[in-house]
Write a protein that holds these residues in place. Structure first.
Motif, mmCIF file in Angstrom:
data_model
loop_
_atom_site.group_PDB
_atom_site.id
_atom_site.type_symbol
_atom_site.label_atom_id
_atom_site.label_comp_id
_atom_site.label_asym_id
_atom_site.label_seq_id
_atom_site.Cartn_x
_atom_site.Cartn_y
_atom_site.Cartn_z
ATOM 1 N N SER A 179 0.848 -1.189 0.000
ATOM 2 C CA SER A 179 0.000 0.000 0.000
ATOM 3 C C SER A 179 0.884 1.239 0.000
ATOM 4 O O SER A 179 2.090 1.157 0.275
ATOM 5 N N PRO A 180 0.311 2.402 -0.294
ATOM 6 C CA PRO A 180 1.110 3.633 -0.256
ATOM 7 C C PRO A 180 1.747 3.892 1.105
ATOM 8 O O PRO A 180 2.772 4.571 1.187
ATOM 9 N N ASP A 181 1.152 3.367 2.160
ATOM 10 C CA ASP A 181 1.714 3.560 3.501
ATOM 11 C C ASP A 181 2.930 2.673 3.758
ATOM 12 O O ASP A 181 3.840 3.054 4.499
ATOM 13 N N ILE A 182 2.949 1.494 3.139
ATOM 14 C CA ILE A 182 4.032 0.527 3.372
ATOM 15 C C ILE A 182 5.242 0.820 2.488
ATOM 16 O O ILE A 182 6.394 0.651 2.903
ATOM 17 N N ILE A 183 5.009 1.249 1.264
ATOM 18 C CA ILE A 183 6.086 1.428 0.277
ATOM 19 C C ILE A 183 7.260 2.276 0.789
ATOM 20 O O ILE A 183 8.417 1.892 0.607
ATOM 21 N N PRO A 184 7.010 3.440 1.444
ATOM 22 C CA PRO A 184 8.141 4.272 1.863
ATOM 23 C C PRO A 184 9.087 3.599 2.859
ATOM 24 O O PRO A 184 10.260 3.971 2.959
ATOM 25 N N GLU A 185 8.569 2.618 3.594
ATOM 26 C CA GLU A 185 9.424 1.901 4.535
ATOM 27 C C GLU A 185 10.013 0.645 3.902
ATOM 28 O O GLU A 185 11.192 0.331 4.095
ATOM 29 N N LEU A 186 9.186 -0.060 3.127
ATOM 30 C CA LEU A 186 9.600 -1.359 2.587
ATOM 31 C C LEU A 186 10.677 -1.236 1.519
ATOM 32 O O LEU A 186 11.661 -1.979 1.530
ATOM 33 N N VAL A 187 10.493 -0.322 0.578
ATOM 34 C CA VAL A 187 11.417 -0.222 -0.559
ATOM 35 C C VAL A 187 12.844 0.115 -0.127
ATOM 36 O O VAL A 187 13.782 -0.594 -0.497
ATOM 37 N N PRO A 188 13.059 1.164 0.661
ATOM 38 C CA PRO A 188 14.448 1.449 1.053
ATOM 39 C C PRO A 188 15.054 0.386 1.968
ATOM 40 O O PRO A 188 16.266 0.152 1.921
ATOM 41 N N TYR A 189 14.219 -0.267 2.766
ATOM 42 C CA TYR A 189 14.754 -1.269 3.686
ATOM 43 C C TYR A 189 15.206 -2.523 2.937
ATOM 44 O O TYR A 189 16.252 -3.098 3.234
ATOM 45 N N THR A 190 14.409 -2.939 1.961
ATOM 46 C CA THR A 190 14.687 -4.205 1.275
ATOM 47 C C THR A 190 15.501 -4.040 0.004
ATOM 48 O O THR A 190 16.232 -4.947 -0.393
ATOM 49 N N GLY A 191 15.339 -2.898 -0.661
ATOM 50 C CA GLY A 191 16.009 -2.691 -1.941
ATOM 51 C C GLY A 191 15.268 -3.271 -3.125
ATOM 52 O O GLY A 191 15.820 -3.341 -4.232
#
Length: 247
Positions: A182-194
């Protein structure tokens, strides 16, 4: 770095909404309410007619596990040929052996038939025996993408494995996060996981246009209303696409 947004859809209207919202491609399915099955020819042709999106087609003959008998595999081969002739951009599939590893023989056959279509391994990956063995199998097959939640119900819960998969893959295959995106998860998930791609439905529940309603009659799973329509929301996709563009 360009980040891809893929939207899973099972109707023409959902595909139109995905395009309005700025999706890069769709995974075209039937019956998303049960995790998705292979879509029919008519759905593909109508989505192609009304959108300009890249279309990857799900190849899954039924609900349930990913270990298929000879009749189901024959259906998968025939559908692969049909999708290729229709002009699909890619194929999304996965077949497992009883021991939880990829069925390399059957996968190789489908990829051979697919020809120039790109191929993606769907969330059969998430119920495979060893994610790193399956990763190497998918790479050896020449597959372009692995769709995964990190072997958990939601991608955020599987973020540690997603991060490890990105590192281990080292650019040899696209790792696309799916489930609970979701738009709420993306900002945390993408930089953390790559991860370099995200997969979501962006769905909302719409009320049926039916005025007369027969209560107490269920056509499928008990507890699911026959008067609710699940459909992708352009607004949900637009918000997610905007967040990805900020990276």
């Amino acid at each position: 770095m360009e980040l891809k947004l893929e939207v899973c859809v099972d109707s023409v209207q959902s595909a139109i909404e995905a395009q309005k919202g700025g999706a890069d491609r769709v995974e075209l399915c039937g019956n998303l309410i049960i995790g998705g099955t292979s879509p029919g020819k008519a759905l593909f042709t109508q989505v192609r007619k009304y959108t300009d999106l890249e279309i990857r087609v799900l190849l899954r003959p039924r609900f349930g596990d990913f270990c298929y008998d000879e009749y189901e595999f024959a259906m998968m081969k025939e559908d692969t040929q049909m999708y290729k002739e229709l002009g699909a951009d890619g194929l999304v599939t996965g077949i497992l052996l009883p021991d939880g590893t990829l069925n390399m023989q059957q996968m190789q056959e489908l990829i051979r038939i697919a020809g120039s279509m790109d191929t993606a391994l769907h969330r059969a990956f998430d119920v495979s025996w060893d994610p790193f063995v399956t990763l190497e199998q998918a790479i050896s097959l020449g597959m372009k993408t692995i769709l995964t939640s990190g072997q958990r119900n939601r991608a955020w819960e599987g973020r540690e494995l997603l991060k490890s998969l990105v590192k281990e893959s080292d650019g040899r295959i696209e790792i696309m996060a799916g489930a609970g995106i979701s738009p709420d998860i993306i900002p945390e998930l993408v930089p953390y996981t790559g991860v370099t791609a995200c997969h979501m439905s962006g769905k909302i529940v719409k009320d049926s246009r039916m005025e007369f309603r027969r209560d107490g009659v269920s056509m499928g799973f008990p507890g699911f209303s026959e008067y609710e329509i699940w459909e992708t929301s352009a607004d949900n996709i637009r918000e997610a696409a905007k967040v990805l563009q900020e990276f």
